[in-house]
Design a protein around this motif. Structure first.
Motif, short mmCIF file in Angstrom:
data_model
loop_
_atom_site.label_atom_id
_atom_site.label_comp_id
_atom_site.label_asym_id
_atom_site.label_seq_id
_atom_site.Cartn_x
_atom_site.Cartn_y
_atom_site.Cartn_z
N PRO A 1 46.81 58.50 38.55
CA PRO A 1 45.38 58.24 38.31
C PRO A 1 44.92 58.83 36.97
N ASP A 2 44.13 58.06 36.28
CA ASP A 2 43.60 58.49 34.98
C ASP A 2 42.16 58.97 35.23
N PRO A 3 41.90 60.27 35.08
CA PRO A 3 40.54 60.78 35.37
C PRO A 3 39.48 60.08 34.51
N GLY A 4 39.89 59.59 33.36
CA GLY A 4 38.95 58.92 32.46
C GLY A 4 38.45 57.59 33.01
N LEU A 5 39.11 57.09 34.06
CA LEU A 5 38.73 55.77 34.60
C LEU A 5 37.87 55.88 35.87
N LYS A 6 37.49 57.11 36.23
CA LYS A 6 36.72 57.30 37.47
C LYS A 6 35.39 56.53 37.40
N GLU A 7 34.74 56.62 36.27
CA GLU A 7 33.46 55.93 36.10
C GLU A 7 33.66 54.41 36.14
N SER A 8 34.78 53.97 35.56
CA SER A 8 35.07 52.54 35.55
C SER A 8 35.29 52.01 36.96
N ASP A 9 35.85 52.86 37.83
CA ASP A 9 36.06 52.47 39.22
C ASP A 9 34.74 52.12 39.91
N GLN A 10 33.73 52.95 39.68
CA GLN A 10 32.43 52.71 40.30
C GLN A 10 31.81 51.43 39.73
N TRP A 11 32.01 51.23 38.45
CA TRP A 11 31.51 50.02 37.79
C TRP A 11 32.17 48.79 38.40
N LEU A 12 33.47 48.88 38.65
CA LEU A 12 34.20 47.76 39.26
C LEU A 12 33.64 47.47 40.65
N ARG A 13 33.42 48.51 41.44
CA ARG A 13 32.92 48.30 42.81
C ARG A 13 31.52 47.68 42.80
N ASP A 14 30.69 48.14 41.88
CA ASP A 14 29.35 47.55 41.76
C ASP A 14 29.44 46.07 41.37
N SER A 15 30.37 45.80 40.45
CA SER A 15 30.53 44.43 39.96
C SER A 15 31.03 43.50 41.08
N VAL A 16 32.00 43.98 41.88
CA VAL A 16 32.53 43.16 42.98
C VAL A 16 31.44 42.94 44.03
N SER A 17 30.67 43.99 44.30
CA SER A 17 29.61 43.89 45.29
C SER A 17 28.55 42.85 44.87
N LYS A 18 28.19 42.88 43.59
CA LYS A 18 27.20 41.92 43.07
C LYS A 18 27.77 40.50 43.14
N HIS A 19 29.04 40.37 42.79
CA HIS A 19 29.73 39.08 42.83
C HIS A 19 29.70 38.51 44.25
N GLN A 20 29.95 39.36 45.24
CA GLN A 20 29.96 38.90 46.64
C GLN A 20 28.56 38.46 47.08
N ASN A 60 40.54 39.14 44.39
CA ASN A 60 41.21 39.97 45.40
C ASN A 60 42.69 40.19 45.16
N LEU A 61 43.09 40.22 43.91
CA LEU A 61 44.46 40.66 43.61
C LEU A 61 44.42 42.15 43.33
N HIS A 62 45.51 42.83 43.68
CA HIS A 62 45.57 44.28 43.47
C HIS A 62 46.07 44.54 42.04
N ALA A 63 45.15 44.85 41.17
CA ALA A 63 45.49 45.08 39.75
C ALA A 63 44.98 46.44 39.32
N THR A 64 45.76 47.08 38.48
CA THR A 64 45.33 48.38 37.93
C THR A 64 45.56 48.35 36.42
N MET A 65 45.01 49.35 35.75
CA MET A 65 45.28 49.50 34.32
C MET A 65 45.72 50.93 34.07
N GLU A 66 46.61 51.08 33.12
CA GLU A 66 47.03 52.43 32.77
C GLU A 66 47.41 52.49 31.30
N ARG A 67 47.30 53.70 30.77
CA ARG A 67 47.62 53.90 29.38
C ARG A 67 49.12 53.69 29.17
#
Lengths: 156, 102
Positions: free
Chosen positions: A46-65, B93-100
């Motif tokens: 896990p990249d700690p720098g992507l934690k904020e992006s995770d929340q953004w992704l969840r919000d985006s998926v929720s809005k999409h649904q 709904n595909l399981h995708a991630t990104m990494e450096r």
């Protein structure tokens, strides 16, 4: 139910009334996946720098649904039956864009029902003796997959 | 009553707000798709074609790699673009991630 390709490149899925009702029932279950399980971060590294992006992704998926739910209701209302000698027929016309839209929605239903069954290997499903709670989930998973296959085949 | 053709307060442009950081533009992020037993193989190919605009053969190649090796590295992109692609794949709904990338 059969799919025919028209001269203008569109497809027509001609459904009996019972088939149409069954598709409507299926689509009314949307969404079955939770936005909370989405993560763009690797579980192993896990990249700690992507934690904020995770929340953004969840919000985006929720809005999409939420948007999709509204679109599904509008789409179902837009389909008018035609009469023939045997009763009502539902001619569902779709182009490639509409097919993609429907395939994505059906996939949410397939994946969501699979997750609610605790993610079994599909080949083990036939060995299962499902209880009354599992039966509807297996039905959603299998029927969504069937419609997906029909639409994907039409596109290819 | 005054009639001014020009606004009395002019907007200022902060030169730092519209600049992308080096991290944003470096193609240093990998987008990876992971295998799962539920998504149909044709569906995965279809999604790769839609999201990346790939030919069927390239999309098939990556789909098979996901299926047989458990994952496939799809693209190497800037952080911004990698996020964009991962968002698209998750909408399908595909399981995708990104990494450096190393």
């Amino acid at each position: 139910m059969n799919v025919t390709r028209q001269e203008d490149g569109k497809f027509e899925l001609r459904m009996e009334e019972e088939e149409w009702r069954s598709l409507c029932h299926l689509l009314s279950q949307y969404p079955l996946t939770s936005a909370d399980h989405h993560s763009l971060n690797s579980k192993k590294n896990p990249d700690p720098g992507l934690k904020e992006s995770d929340q953004w992704l969840r919000d985006s998926v929720s809005k999409h649904q939420t948007d999709r739910e509204v679109q599904i209701k509008q789409w179902i209302q837009s389909i008018e039956p035609v009469d023939n000698d045997e009763g009502h027929l539902y001619p569902v016309l779709f182009d490639a864009e509409r097919a993609d839209w429907l395939i994505e929605i059906l996939n949410d239903l397939r994946v969501g029902s699979w997750m609610s069954l605790n993610c079994p290997a599909p080949e083990t499903l036939s060995d299962k003796s499902p209880d009354s709670e599992e039966w509807p989930r297996i039905w959603i998973m299998e029927v969504s997959g069937m419609y997906q296959s029909i639409l994907l085949q039409a596109l290819s | 009553m005054r009639f001014n053709a020009e606004p009395t307060v002019m907007p200022t442009v902060d030169p730092t707000t519209d600049q992308k950081t080096q991290e944003d533009v470096d193609p240093g992020y990998l987008v990876i798709c992971w295998d799962d037993p539920v998504n149909l193989m044709d569906y995965v190919t279809h999604v790769f074609q839609k999201v990346f605009g790939w030919e069927r053969s390239k999309a098939d190649k990556h789909m098979l790699e996901v299926h047989e090796s458990g994952k496939s590295m799809l693209v190497r992109e800037s952080m911004e673009m990698a996020e964009h692609y991962v968002h698209q794949l998750h909408r399908y709904n595909l399981h995708a991630t990104m990494e450096r990338s190393e």
